[in-house]
Motif scaffolding. Structure first.
Motif, PDB file in Angstrom:
ATOM      1  N   CYS A 376       0.795  -1.311   0.096  1.00 51.80           N
ATOM      2  CA  CYS A 376       0.108   0.029   0.069  1.00 51.80           C
ATOM      3  C   CYS A 376       0.906   1.224   0.196  1.00 51.80           C
ATOM      4  O   CYS A 376       0.511   2.205  -0.681  1.00 51.80           O
ATOM      5  CB  CYS A 376      -1.088   0.133   1.091  1.00 51.80           C
ATOM      6  N   GLU A 377       1.697   1.185   0.886  1.00 50.26           N
ATOM      7  CA  GLU A 377       3.128   2.368   0.782  1.00 50.26           C
ATOM      8  C   GLU A 377       3.371   2.635  -0.478  1.00 50.26           C
ATOM      9  O   GLU A 377       3.344   3.747  -1.049  1.00 50.26           O
ATOM     10  CB  GLU A 377       3.992   2.109   1.689  1.00 50.26           C
ATOM     11  N   ARG A 378       4.003   1.474  -1.265  1.00 47.64           N
ATOM     12  CA  ARG A 378       4.575   1.792  -2.731  1.00 47.64           C
ATOM     13  C   ARG A 378       3.550   2.307  -3.417  1.00 47.64           C
ATOM     14  O   ARG A 378       3.624   3.094  -4.099  1.00 47.64           O
ATOM     15  CB  ARG A 378       4.863   0.436  -3.033  1.00 47.64           C
ATOM     16  N   GLN A 379       2.252   1.773  -3.481  1.00 43.79           N
ATOM     17  CA  GLN A 379       1.045   2.137  -4.393  1.00 43.79           C
ATOM     18  C   GLN A 379       0.613   3.509  -4.137  1.00 43.79           C
ATOM     19  O   GLN A 379       0.683   4.527  -5.021  1.00 43.79           O
ATOM     20  CB  GLN A 379      -0.105   1.369  -4.169  1.00 43.79           C
ATOM     21  N   LEU A 429      -6.640  -0.261  -0.666  1.00 43.74           N
ATOM     22  CA  LEU A 429      -6.300  -0.348   0.842  1.00 43.74           C
ATOM     23  C   LEU A 429      -7.257  -1.632   1.408  1.00 43.74           C
ATOM     24  O   LEU A 429      -6.806  -2.149   2.130  1.00 43.74           O
ATOM     25  CB  LEU A 429      -6.798   0.781   1.418  1.00 43.74           C
ATOM     26  N   ASP A 430      -8.524  -1.589   0.843  1.00 38.18           N
ATOM     27  CA  ASP A 430      -9.435  -2.577   1.612  1.00 38.18           C
ATOM     28  C   ASP A 430      -9.017  -4.237   1.059  1.00 38.18           C
ATOM     29  O   ASP A 430      -9.087  -4.778   1.997  1.00 38.18           O
ATOM     30  CB  ASP A 430     -10.554  -2.376   0.358  1.00 38.18           C
ATOM     31  N   TYR A 431      -8.306  -4.065  -0.294  1.00 40.44           N
ATOM     32  CA  TYR A 431      -7.907  -5.764  -0.530  1.00 40.44           C
ATOM     33  C   TYR A 431      -6.862  -5.856   0.394  1.00 40.44           C
ATOM     34  O   TYR A 431      -6.978  -7.135   0.823  1.00 40.44           O
ATOM     35  CB  TYR A 431      -7.587  -5.572  -2.041  1.00 40.44           C
ATOM     36  N   THR A 467     -20.065  -7.508   8.537  1.00 40.78           N
ATOM     37  CA  THR A 467     -19.820  -6.318   9.476  1.00 40.78           C
ATOM     38  C   THR A 467     -18.631  -6.303  10.053  1.00 40.78           C
ATOM     39  O   THR A 467     -18.041  -5.070  10.692  1.00 40.78           O
ATOM     40  CB  THR A 467     -20.827  -6.464  10.472  1.00 40.78           C
ATOM     41  N   ASP A 468     -18.058  -7.447  10.275  1.00 39.94           N
ATOM     42  CA  ASP A 468     -16.466  -7.283  10.882  1.00 39.94           C
ATOM     43  C   ASP A 468     -15.538  -7.389   9.655  1.00 39.94           C
ATOM     44  O   ASP A 468     -14.286  -7.403   9.958  1.00 39.94           O
ATOM     45  CB  ASP A 468     -16.307  -8.872  11.448  1.00 39.94           C
ATOM     46  N   ASN A 469     -16.092  -7.101   8.229  1.00 43.14           N
ATOM     47  CA  ASN A 469     -15.127  -6.988   7.325  1.00 43.14           C
ATOM     48  C   ASN A 469     -14.422  -8.423   7.027  1.00 43.14           C
ATOM     49  O   ASN A 469     -13.479  -8.418   6.599  1.00 43.14           O
ATOM     50  CB  ASN A 469     -14.121  -5.803   7.621  1.00 43.14           C
ATOM     51  N   LEU A 470     -15.026  -9.373   7.283  1.00 42.14           N
ATOM     52  CA  LEU A 470     -14.608 -10.710   7.146  1.00 42.14           C
ATOM     53  C   LEU A 470     -14.518 -10.938   5.793  1.00 42.14           C
ATOM     54  O   LEU A 470     -15.686 -11.011   4.925  1.00 42.14           O
ATOM     55  CB  LEU A 470     -15.221 -11.609   7.870  1.00 42.14           C
ATOM     56  N   LYS A 471     -13.444 -11.445   5.093  1.00 43.58           N
ATOM     57  CA  LYS A 471     -13.376 -11.840   3.598  1.00 43.58           C
ATOM     58  C   LYS A 471     -13.106 -13.283   3.649  1.00 43.58           C
ATOM     59  O   LYS A 471     -12.356 -13.797   4.599  1.00 43.58           O
ATOM     60  CB  LYS A 471     -12.356 -10.985   2.800  1.00 43.58           C
ATOM     61  N   PRO A 472     -13.067 -14.148   2.461  1.00 42.03           N
ATOM     62  CA  PRO A 472     -12.640 -15.408   2.554  1.00 42.03           C
ATOM     63  C   PRO A 472     -11.228 -15.383   2.671  1.00 42.03           C
ATOM     64  O   PRO A 472     -10.590 -16.456   3.677  1.00 42.03           O
ATOM     65  CB  PRO A 472     -12.925 -15.954   0.932  1.00 42.03           C
ATOM     66  N   GLY A 473     -10.339 -14.466   2.096  1.00 39.47           N
ATOM     67  CA  GLY A 473      -8.898 -14.555   2.302  1.00 39.47           C
ATOM     68  C   GLY A 473      -8.696 -14.262   3.811  1.00 39.47           C
ATOM     69  O   GLY A 473      -7.589 -15.051   4.373  1.00 39.47           O
ATOM     70  N   GLY A 566      -5.183  -2.052  -7.421  1.00 41.29           N
ATOM     71  CA  GLY A 566      -5.685  -0.679  -7.195  1.00 41.29           C
ATOM     72  C   GLY A 566      -6.974  -0.760  -6.750  1.00 41.29           C
ATOM     73  O   GLY A 566      -7.689   0.388  -6.925  1.00 41.29           O
ATOM     74  N   GLY A 567      -7.603  -1.833  -6.495  1.00 36.11           N
ATOM     75  CA  GLY A 567      -8.892  -2.126  -5.901  1.00 36.11           C
ATOM     76  C   GLY A 567      -9.764  -2.857  -6.567  1.00 36.11           C
ATOM     77  O   GLY A 567      -9.234  -3.742  -7.357  1.00 36.11           O
ATOM     78  N   GLY A 568     -11.065  -3.075  -6.234  1.00 35.24           N
ATOM     79  CA  GLY A 568     -11.994  -3.846  -6.843  1.00 35.24           C
ATOM     80  C   GLY A 568     -11.988  -5.218  -5.856  1.00 35.24           C
ATOM     81  O   GLY A 568     -11.403  -4.999  -4.889  1.00 35.24           O
ATOM     82  N   SER A 569     -12.994  -5.741  -6.545  1.00 34.06           N
ATOM     83  CA  SER A 569     -13.112  -7.174  -5.993  1.00 34.06           C
ATOM     84  C   SER A 569     -12.962  -8.386  -6.740  1.00 34.06           C
ATOM     85  O   SER A 569     -13.956  -9.131  -6.477  1.00 34.06           O
ATOM     86  CB  SER A 569     -14.314  -7.007  -5.095  1.00 34.06           C
TER      87      SER A 569
END
Ligand code: AMP
Length: 604
Positions: A376-379, A429-431, A467-473, A566-569
């Motif tokens: 994220c810093e690099r980007q 950032l989200d990813y 709601t906990d922002n849980l993603k499969p990964g 850069g984002g997306g899902s």
């Protein structure tokens, strides 16, 4: 200076216009030798990118008998693209020499035009071996009077199975011809050609024998096989300015990796032999003019591509013949630039890396896979950099400025910056916010199970959800970290609002449940238990599910990184090394092997 090494004024004038001012190393060595000692055989160990075309092209032109309208020089190269490029380059050097004719002879195009070009009095023929032999056998080309034969990228020609064609072609040429052989590596088969067809050749080595280019850094990332794709994405995200080729082993793998990158929002495309010549040309052109940032390619298909300013080569999988690594990595670090060759490898491939190190005479640097924060810093700074450097078209923007000002006047400077940056950056950032680390951890335990083993799944409940922002990964990362096992097989993951379900190998039920005891996630105590509804879980077989691609189905290897650069899902459905995928690869390799064995030629 070219003049000082004996190059004639009319050639100096032409190459100066192209932008050549000082001779490269291979040119400094080869040009004077051939100008002073016509007929001297030469072996030059030099890769594409060193300026070797001019190294042989310039003295060939200077020694040419322009009045004699017969084939005097034959230049053999492995691909249509290289063949055409050599012909074009030599024609450029000959711009101010009257009467020079260069013909290109290669497969996959009309024979008539090529025959006409040769018969119109071409003194120089640039050819691929297969088509040339065809035309010789039809009696349309006569090479009995050639005085110079160049074998360019000789190792590649042999790799591609042109050995017999070469022998047949050379048999048609006079005994006392001058032979020049250019090759990036020196496999044993080349020594045989040298012994049989060359007369006390001078050996010129640019760089070390069989070594990679000097200014290429070799880096390896050790990952689990099933995490190759995620690793690739991270590497690309960590290098926002990347302009490179990603090498895969099979056409299938090439297409799949390219498809996944495209779906995840990367500027990538595939290049392999299942595409038509027109499609390949289109992709290569897009890549050459930098409309494509990443080209995913097989070794053979990439051969025709000549691009000097690649920043990176990524070995998504190592080549079957390790010699090819030198070719791959030699595509970066050209024309005085620095380059990086990256290998994504598994522990099992460590011994291959050792072999490559011997071959290139350099060590790999084992790098830590960058974590989300570093990426994220690099980007972020890349974005800021771009913003700083972007040219503003005042005439267009100024008209809107008063309105924009009015709309944004309530924002402080810092707030404004943060908002502008977030427009581009939020999804990214989200990813990376919660993705687990990827590099191989030496102390992780393994279940010892492979993807081929049949797995009985059990269904688990976990009290975390959207709601906990849980993603499969994230979930798989937690299972990984808490159990300490790197490869427990995970089935369906179903993320609801406040809780989720996931399937995992039933053998690890107790391990999973106890591993999550007394753990918390973002300040919330986690609770994991077996779900009552286990009917589907028990009958589910991993191998049958991987390619289903149904929603909410995730293969463990690829779901850890949903998202795009850069984002997306975008999500990695079913691209993990499933039983079917591996079987397909095995069959394909076998098939290719058979085909190769029969025709002696490798396929694109
Ligand atoms: P080659 O190895 O012949 O494929 O050449 C690699 C690249 O270097 C080509 O783009 C050439 O146009 C360029 N090149 C060759 N010789 C010189 C030189 N002396 N000065 C600058 N560029 C060169």
């Amino acid at each position: 200076m070219f003049k000082e090494i004996g190059v004639a004024d009319n050639i100096v004038k032409a190459i100066t216009e192209i932008g050549f001012e000082t001779p490269t190393r291979v040119q400094q060595e080869v040009i004077p030798l051939l100008l002073e000692d016509r007929g001297r055989d030469i072996i030059a160990l030099a890769q594409t990118g060193t300026g070797k075309t001019a190294a042989f092209g310039i003295p060939i032109l200077q020694n040419l008998d322009v009045k004699k309208k017969k084939v005097q020089v034959l230049i053999l190269s492995p691909t249509r693209e290289l063949c055409l490029q050599i012909a074009d380059d030599i024609a450029d050097y000959a711009k101010y020499i009257e009467g020079v004719k260069v013909a290109a002879v290669f497969g996959g195009a009309s024979m008539e035009r090529q025959i006409k070009a040769v018969k119109s009095g071409a003194q120089i023929v640039s050819a691929t071996p297969g088509r040339l032999l065809d035309l010789i056998n039809r009696g349309v080309i006569n090479i009995m009077e050639v005085d110079t034969v160049v074998l360019d990228e000789a190792d590649e020609m042999l790799n591609m199975g042109f050995r017999d064609d070469l022998v047949a072609i050379l048999a048609e040429t006079p005994e006392d011809k001058n032979m020049l052989l250019f090759s990036a590596t020196m496999p044993e088969e080349i020594n045989r050609i040298v012994k049989n067809y060359m007369d006390e050749p001078v050996e010129i080595v640019i760089g070390k024998k069989n070594s990679g280019a000097e200014n290429v850094e070799h880096i390896c990332y050790m990952v689990y096989a099933k995490e190759r794709y995620l690793a690739l994405k991270r590497i690309v995200d960590f290098n926002p300015e990347i302009y490179g080729i990603i090498f895969c082993r099979t056409r299938r793998e090439t297409q799949e990796v390219a498809d996944h990158l495209m779906r995840d929002g990367y500027n990538a495309d595939a290049l392999h032999g299942d595409l038509s010549q027109a499609q390949r040309d289109q992709v290569m052109n897009k890549f050459r003019i930098k409309h494509l940032q990443l080209l995913v390619a097989t070794d053979v298909a990439a051969r025709g591509l000549d691009v000097d300013n690649l920043t990176h080569i990524i070995n998504y999988s190592l080549p079957e013949e390790l010699e090819l690594y030198t070719h791959r990595s030699g595509r970066t670090g050209r024309a005085g630039r620095v380059g990086t060759s990256i290998v994504i490898a598994t522990i099992k491939e460590k011994h291959l890396l050792k072999k490559i190190e011997k071959q290139i005479n350099k060590k790999f640097t084992t790098a830590e896979m960058p974590d989300g924060k570093k990426i994220c810093e690099r980007q972020l700074f890349h974005l800021i950099d771009r913003m700083e450097k972007v040219e503003v078209d005042h005439s267009q923007i100024e008209a809107y400025l008063p309105d924009i000002n009015r709309k944004l006047e309530w924002l402080e400077r810092d707030e404004l910056i943060m908002k502008f940056v977030s427009v581009e950056f939020n999804r990214f950032l989200d990813y990376y916010k919660n993705t687990p680390e990827l590099s191989v951890q030496k102390d992780v335990k393994s279940t010892g199970k492979s993807f081929r083993d049949e797995v009985n799944f059990k269904r688990f409940f976990i009290n975390l959800g959207k709601t906990d922002n849980l993603k499969p990964g994230t979930l798989m990362g937690l299972i990984n970290d808490f159990t300490g096992f790197a490869d427990i097989q995970i089935g369906e993951i179903d993320i609801q609002r406040n809780f989720s379900f996931f399937q995992a190998d039933s053998e690890y039920s107790d391990t999973i449940i106890s591993a999550f005891e007394n753990k918390d996630y973002r300040g919330r105590e986690i609770s994991v238990e077996l779900s009552e509804n286990n009917r589907r879980g028990n009958s589910d077989r991993r191998g049958d599910r991987q390619f289903s691609g149904g929603k909410k189905r995730f293969s463990r290897g690829f779901s850890g990184g949903s998202g795009r650069s850069g984002g997306g899902s975008g999500r990695g459905f079913g691209f993990g090394k499933s039983r079917r995928f591996e079987e397909f690869n095995r069959k394909e390799r076998k098939f290719e092997g058979r085909k190769r064995g029969k025709s002696g030629k490798k396929e694109y």
